[in-house]
Design an enzyme around this catalytic site. Structure first.
Site, PDB file in Angstrom:
ATOM      1  CE  LYS A  64      -0.882   2.347   3.407  1.00 46.69           C
ATOM      2  NZ  LYS A  64      -1.142   2.899   4.751  1.00 46.69           N
ATOM      3  CD  GLU A  95      10.385  -1.514  12.447  1.00 45.86           C
ATOM      4  OE1 GLU A  95      11.544  -1.939  12.372  1.00 45.86           O
ATOM      5  OE2 GLU A  95       9.933  -0.929  13.442  1.00 45.86           O
ATOM      6  N   GLY A 135       3.163  -3.620   4.875  1.00 42.63           N
ATOM      7  CA  GLY A 135       3.414  -5.029   4.543  1.00 42.63           C
ATOM      8  C   GLY A 135       2.695  -5.997   5.464  1.00 42.63           C
ATOM      9  N   GLY A 136       2.738  -5.739   6.771  1.00 44.59           N
ATOM     10  CA  GLY A 136       2.058  -6.622   7.719  1.00 44.59           C
ATOM     11  C   GLY A 136       0.557  -6.608   7.538  1.00 44.59           C
ATOM     12  CB  ALA A 162      -0.261  -6.028   2.425  1.00 43.54           C
ATOM     13  CG  ASP A 210      -2.608   0.873   7.208  1.00 48.00           C
ATOM     14  OD1 ASP A 210      -3.311   1.816   6.816  1.00 48.00           O
ATOM     15  OD2 ASP A 210      -1.435   1.006   7.582  1.00 48.00           O
TER      16      ASP A 210
END
Length: 283
Positions: free
Chosen positions: A11, A96, A101-102, A104, A136
């Site tokens: 994202k 980070e 990423g986490g 997603a 997110d």
């Protein structure tokens, strides 16, 4: 044995504003988000009654600290699922980095488990469930170009961006989101980007004007403590990007290019100094 493969696109915030802090500690946001082709890959396989998660990046925990594991546990409990699952994560999105990423991966877990456990959840139900785990995650389930408001749970579609080349560069600086929010909360003045203007330019495809319109409220505090990131943004624009922005709370810097040869040339230049340099495109 059933097996499903789900992509988890990174994202990126084309623009990001922090409206203020709520009494419950969360922050009200206004963001224009979009997805890029840079993605993690999650593979789902049946696994008796046990939930097991593996990851190609040894630094990523695979127990209950991992959002993917947490998603599986909560879905299993909520729907009384008596089957387990093996989830293998191929990590390509830097952690980070302000690329979610986490989140997603967690969104991909909701999509994958909806398939393998045959939950028949609608997109709306998946977004609502995701919001109980991370701010997110609803957007990462939704994907594409969108205006995201509230704490991340209010999502409104925006005209899709063209599939332009995007340069993603992550320096060897890790920025924790709580730190960035804390610095912003204590700032005397916050520069608020004009999110409505950005949406108008996207809708009319006036990309030439986007460079002066995009903004990220976190940049002012992050660049102050980490001037290298601000210098990277300046170099991105010098390299031919028509717009550049730090994504999320950092530390990744994004460059938007009108043509691929210019993006490839800039990619080569950045890769000499930054190992985590990716040339991708808008999805």
């Amino acid at each position: 044995m059933k097996e499903y493969v789900v992509r988890a696109p990174a994202k990126i915030n084309l623009s990001l504003d922090v409206i203020g802090k709520r009494p419950d500690g969360y922050h009200e946001m206004r963001m224009v988000n979009h997805s890029v082709a840079l993605s993690d890959i999650l593979v789902f396989k049946e696994n008796g009654q046990r939930i097991a998660v593996s990851c190609s990046d040894p630094k990523i925990p695979t127990d209950a600290r991992n959002l993917v594991h947490r998603v599986a546990e909560k879905l299993q409990a909520r729907f009384g699922i008596d089957r387990g699952v093996q989830i293998d994560i191929q990590k390509n999105i830097p952690s980070e980095a302000g690329l979610a990423g986490g989140s997603a991966d967690a969104a991909a877990a909701i999509l994958g488990l909806n398939l393998i456990w045959e939950l028949n959840l609608s997109l709306g139900e998946m977004l609502a469930f995701g919001s109980t785990i991370g701010a997110d995650i609803p957007y990462c389930c939704y994907k594409g170009t969108a205006l995201v408001e509230g704490i991340g749970e209010v999502i409104k579609p925006v005209k899709p961006l063209r599939k332009l080349p995007v340069l993603v560069v992550k320096p060897q600086i890790d920025i924790a989101t709580p730190w960035a929010f804390g610095r912003l909360d204590s700032a005397e003045h916050v520069a608020h980007p004009d999110i409505d203007r950005v949406i108008q330019l996207v809708e009319t495809e006036d990309y030439a004007a986007l460079g002066s319109a995009v903004g990220n409220a976190f940049e002012q505090v992050v660049f102050q403590d980490y001037p290298e990131i601000g210098e990277m943004k300046a170099k991105m624009l010098e390299s031919g990007a028509f717009a550049s922005i730090m994504s999320g709370s950092g530390s990744t810097v994004i460059g938007y290019f009108s043509d691929k040869p210019a993006a490839e040339k800039a990619c080569e230049a950045f890769r000499r100094n930054y190992f985590l340099t990716f040339l991708t495109e808008i999805e």
